[in-house]
Design a protein around this motif. Structure first.
Motif, short mmCIF file in Angstrom:
data_model
loop_
_atom_site.label_atom_id
_atom_site.label_comp_id
_atom_site.label_asym_id
_atom_site.label_seq_id
_atom_site.Cartn_x
_atom_site.Cartn_y
_atom_site.Cartn_z
N ASN A 174 41.70 47.45 46.64
CA ASN A 174 42.18 46.27 46.26
C ASN A 174 43.55 46.15 46.14
O ASN A 174 44.21 47.37 46.62
N VAL A 185 46.75 38.98 37.86
CA VAL A 185 45.59 39.66 38.54
C VAL A 185 44.29 38.87 38.52
O VAL A 185 43.76 38.69 37.51
N PRO A 189 41.20 44.13 41.44
CA PRO A 189 42.22 42.94 41.89
C PRO A 189 41.68 42.56 43.20
O PRO A 189 41.97 43.61 44.01
N VAL A 194 46.88 39.83 43.50
CA VAL A 194 47.92 40.23 42.56
C VAL A 194 49.55 39.59 42.69
O VAL A 194 49.96 39.73 44.00
N GLY A 235 40.38 38.88 40.05
CA GLY A 235 39.31 39.61 40.66
C GLY A 235 38.18 39.85 39.85
O GLY A 235 37.93 39.25 38.70
N GLU A 248 42.31 49.92 39.23
CA GLU A 248 41.85 48.64 38.40
C GLU A 248 42.15 48.42 37.03
O GLU A 248 42.66 49.41 36.43
#
Length: 241
Positions: free
Chosen positions: A4, A178, A216, A219, A180, A140
């Motif tokens: 991520n 963010v 994510p 970002v 996700g 995360e």
């Protein structure tokens, strides 16, 4: 855990840094284009003490703060953050603000290791934005909630999570977004690791032992920079001091 945008070198954690007063003093002094020596002369103290004020978190007596505020052509309330109980954004817009996009490294730094952010969820009554205590774990976003609390509804869905800061005294601020997939964490070893990393129990209290993490996928961040203060009464021209 999957790749991520927050992967890479670990985001720097909290460091010893200037307090809010020092940060505001330094920013205001630079806005006025003054040196520490000039501010010290106006406030009746040594330049080394102005350096100490700007670089160290400390408590100052009211007589010094009054002199310092006068030297900086502002107020003690603005220097001390006396408007913190009011909603953010009540300050006037800066004169010729600069709106900039943040790169991923600065986004990582601002997300830091913990704080309070806002998570988006869809409920039976419609969309909602909810504040949660969070920290960054292995790239995360992690937060605790109760199984039937609204933040738990983020799990299993693509979710937006936002952290921001607004400084009314300086008419500037930043935000990091963010986006996700959110999921619950139930494996005992993973839960134990999160419990060990958690810096605080949730501010809301109560039985909140359900962990939710957001991986994510994207970002982004933005910052408003105030190079000058507010528009002068006469309109265009030098910034009002």
């Amino acid at each position: 855990m999957s790749e991520n945008p927050l992967r890479g070198p670990a985001a720097p954690g909290p460091k010893g840094r200037a307090g809010d007063i020092g940060r505001r003093v330094a920013a205001r002094r630079k806005q006025l284009g003054l040196t520490r020596e000039e501010i010290a002369a106006r406030a009746g103290c040594a330049p080394t003490y102005i350096q100490y004020v700007e670089e160290r978190a400390a408590t100052h007596d009211i007589s010094f703060l009054l002199r310092l505020a006068e030297a900086l052509k502002t107020t003690v309330m603005e220097l001390t953050g006396g408007t913190v109980d009011l909603p953010p954004g009540i300050g006037k817009a800066p004169y010729h603000p600069e709106f900039v996009e943040l790169d991923i490294d600065e986004c990582r730094s601002l997300l830091g290791t913990h704080g309070v952010g806002r998570v988006s969820v869809n409920t039976s009554q419609g969309p909602a934005i909810l504040p949660v205590n969070y920290f960054i774990s292995e790239g995360e976003v992690a937060f605790r909630t109760a199984p039937h609390a609204l933040p738990a509804a983020a799990a299993g869905h693509e979710t937006a999570f936002e952290v921001d800061h607004v400084d009314d005294a300086l008419s500037q601020g930043w935000s990091v977004l963010v986006v996700g997939e959110a999921r619950t964490v139930t494996a005992p070893d993973a839960v134990r690791r999160l419990e060990e990393q958690a810096y605080s129990t949730p501010w809301a209290g109560g039985d909140r032992d359900l962990w939710v993490v957001i991986t994510p996928a994207r970002v982004t961040g933005r910052r408003i920079i105030a190079r000058q203060t507010h528009v002068p009464p006469s309109g265009e021209g030098s910034a009002q001091e």
